[in-house]
Design a protein around this motif. Structure first.
Motif, PDB file in Angstrom:
ATOM      1  N   GLY A  64      56.949  66.490  23.853  1.00 38.03           N
ATOM      2  CA  GLY A  64      57.907  67.257  24.638  1.00 38.03           C
ATOM      3  C   GLY A  64      58.447  66.534  25.847  1.00 38.03           C
ATOM      4  N   ASP A  65      59.095  67.315  26.683  1.00 35.99           N
ATOM      5  CA  ASP A  65      59.681  66.833  27.925  1.00 35.99           C
ATOM      6  C   ASP A  65      59.665  67.987  28.914  1.00 35.99           C
ATOM      7  N   GLY A  66      58.749  67.968  29.854  1.00 41.77           N
ATOM      8  CA  GLY A  66      58.784  69.016  30.848  1.00 41.77           C
ATOM      9  C   GLY A  66      57.417  69.437  31.333  1.00 41.77           C
ATOM     10  N   VAL A  67      57.438  70.189  32.428  1.00 42.81           N
ATOM     11  CA  VAL A  67      56.199  70.614  33.071  1.00 42.81           C
ATOM     12  C   VAL A  67      55.379  71.523  32.168  1.00 42.81           C
ATOM     13  N   ILE A  68      56.031  72.472  31.497  1.00 46.39           N
ATOM     14  CA  ILE A  68      55.294  73.413  30.661  1.00 46.39           C
ATOM     15  C   ILE A  68      54.669  72.692  29.471  1.00 46.39           C
ATOM     16  N   ALA A  69      55.391  71.739  28.882  1.00 46.54           N
ATOM     17  CA  ALA A  69      54.824  70.944  27.792  1.00 46.54           C
ATOM     18  C   ALA A  69      53.616  70.158  28.295  1.00 46.54           C
ATOM     19  N   ALA A  70      53.728  69.571  29.486  1.00 46.77           N
ATOM     20  CA  ALA A  70      52.621  68.787  30.037  1.00 46.77           C
ATOM     21  C   ALA A  70      51.406  69.668  30.305  1.00 46.77           C
TER      22      ALA A  70
END
Length: 355
Positions: A334-340
């Protein structure tokens, strides 16, 4: 209708669950609906599936006030990909053309203002309830109007939604970009930037850069905390992504690799560098204290199974000891804070675990 992000995600709608779903009948199927029930497995070719019953309650941030810094009356100047664009200071109708921007809207609490978002392909075995968007973001996003795939947005669909800002990426076709500019101010993130920079720019276009900065800082603090609690520095984690005609060893430049590094997880020697193909004749490159496997769609699942059922794979120490885990491609790629954050949760549930 209010879109409810804060609902528990059902096991049958997770992306990986959809990929490994199987139809099962019991007894005589004549007039028996049991044969149509979709069931998921918690094991794929010997790999334990992580995140089948992911909890998305309270996942997205509550609405945050618009930034005051940089505001000029009712507008705000945003610079991205060499373009200077004036957007509404507090946009009310947002169309996002990338999953990273959709992720950002969840992280900064503007998700209720998103009126259009891209879709992703579903596996052929996906149940009717499966989402056309990453399941790690929660079930409510299924109610957002579709605007086509990220690589080829439907301009007419975007126009019909009457957005006051459009957020995409700089890999859009220039002709499409010009059409979007004629509809609403269009902010483009740079594909070559870091995922954190892209998240911050997308949030800036939504008037919420401060909220995004806090979300990134919170993620980094949590990554350090997860690393300490799990003693992650003692573990070497391998990450393999299977696609239709091969596999990649995800290196330090991959999204998953960067999150692992932030959590202090060590990588095997051959994986301490850029992403590279997994040699078909030398699976030892995949070895680690544990192995995370990712399947890129149904073709990736099919190829991955064919590799993971070979003697060469089964001879790997991690496979022999039951330390192979299948994780969600949408989040780990992914790409993003929630994915991380999702990757960190998967680490908490597996790094010191055994199938």
């Amino acid at each position: 209708m209010l879109r409810r992000f804060r609902r528990r995600s059902a096991a049958l709608v997770v992306t990986l669950g959809a990929l490994v779903a199987t139809l099962s009948a019991c007894g005589d199927t004549g007039g028996d609906d049991a044969s149509t029930i979709v069931r998921t497995t918690t094991n794929v070719a010997g790999a334990g599936v992580v995140g089948i019953e992911r909890d998305t309650v309270g996942l997205c941030a509550l609405p945050q006030p618009a930034d005051t810094f940089g505001r000029q009356g009712d507008g705000r100047i945003v610079v991205g990909s060499g373009r200077t664009v004036t957007v509404p200071a507090d946009p009310r109708r947002i169309v996002v053309l990338s999953m990273e921007a959709l992720d950002a809207s969840c992280a900064v609490g503007t998700w209720e203002s998103v009126v259009g978002a891209p879709t992703v392909p579903l596996a052929p075995t996906a149940p009717p309830s499966a989402l056309p968007r990453p399941d790690y973001l929660g079930t409510g996003i299924a109610q957002i109007a579709p605007v086509g795939p990220p690589s080829a947005p439907d301009v007419d669909a975007v126009r019909a939604l009457a957005p006051d800002v459009v957020i995409g990426t700089d890999d859009l076709d220039p002709a499409v970009r010009d059409e979007l500019d004629a509809i609403a101010p269009t902010v483009l993130t740079r594909a070559e930037s870091s995922w954190t920079d892209r998240a911050l720019l997308a949030a800036t276009a939504m008037g919420r850069r401060d909220a995004a900065s806090r979300a990134v800082d919170d993620y980094r603090a949590r990554a350090e905390d997860v690393g300490r609690r799990l003693n992650s520095r003692l573990t070497e984690a391998s990450v393999i992504r299977f696609h239709g005609d091969g596999a990649d060893v995800l290196g330090d430049d991959s999204f998953a690799g960067q999150v692992l590094t932030a959590a202090g997880v060590r990588r095997p020697g051959p994986q301490q560098g850029p992403t590279a193909p997994l040699p078909a004749d030398d699976l030892s490159v995949a070895e680690g204290d544990l192995i995370y496997v990712i399947f890129d769609g149904p073709e990736g699942l099919e190829y991955g199974r064919s590799v993971m059922e070979t003697d060469a794979w089964k001879d790997l120490g991690a496979a022999t000891d039951g330390r192979v885990f299948a994780v969600d491609d949408a989040a780990w790629s992914g790409d993003g804070v929630i994915a991380a954050r999702t990757v960190l949760t998967d680490l908490e549930n597996s790094l010191n675990g055994y199938v």
